[in-house]
Design a protein around this motif. Structure first.
Motif: not given
Length: 110
Positions: A34-55
Motif C-alpha cells: 500500500t501507499w499512504y500519505r500524510q499532509a502537514p497537520g493531518k492524519e496519515r491516509e490510505l491512497v492505494a493498495g495492490i495485492g500480489g495478484n495485481g488486484l
C-alpha cells in the motif's frame, strides 16, 4: 526488512509524478502493498493498495488520477500520479505488513 521510497519532487498543478518503493527482506509477492500519505497537520491516509495478484484498490480522492502497480520480480511497487493537485501535497509512504518506508515528499505548487 527495508522499504525505500523514491521519486518525490516539486511539481506544478496538473503535472505527473511516479513514485517507487523498493522492498527487501521479505517475500514481496506474498504481501499486499500500500501507499499512504500524510499532509502537514493531518492524519496519515490510505491512497492505494495492490495485492500480489495485481488486484488494486484506491481511495476515492485519487480514483482516475493515480495508478498503483507492482513488479514482483523486482520487489518494487509504483505509484503513478497524474493530474496532481495542491491538496496532493504530502509525504508518501510505502507500507507492507508491519513495515513502513521513510517516506518521500511530494509537493504540488505553482
Amino acid at each position: 526488512v527495508q522499504l525505500v521510497e523514491s521519486g518525490g519532487a516539486l511539481v506544478q498543478p496538473g503535472g505527473s509524478l511516479s513514485l517507487s518503493c523498493a522492498a527487501s527482506g521479505f517475500t514481496f509477492s506474498n504481501y499486499y502493498m500500500t501507499w499512504y500519505r500524510q499532509a502537514p497537520g493531518k492524519e496519515r491516509e490510505l491512497v492505494a493498495g495492490i495485492g500480489g495478484n495485481g488486484l488494486q484498490d484506491y481511495a476515492d480522492f485519487v480514483k482516475g488520477r493515480f495508478t498503483i502497480s507492482r513488479d514482483n520480480a523486482k520487489s518494487t511497487v509504483y505509484l503513478q500520479m497524474n493530474s496532481l493537485k495542491p491538496e496532493d501535497t504530502a509525504v508518501y509512504y510505502c507500507h507492507a505488513g508491519h513495515y513502513w518506508g521513510q517516506g518521500t515528499q511530494v509537493t504540488v505548487s505553482s
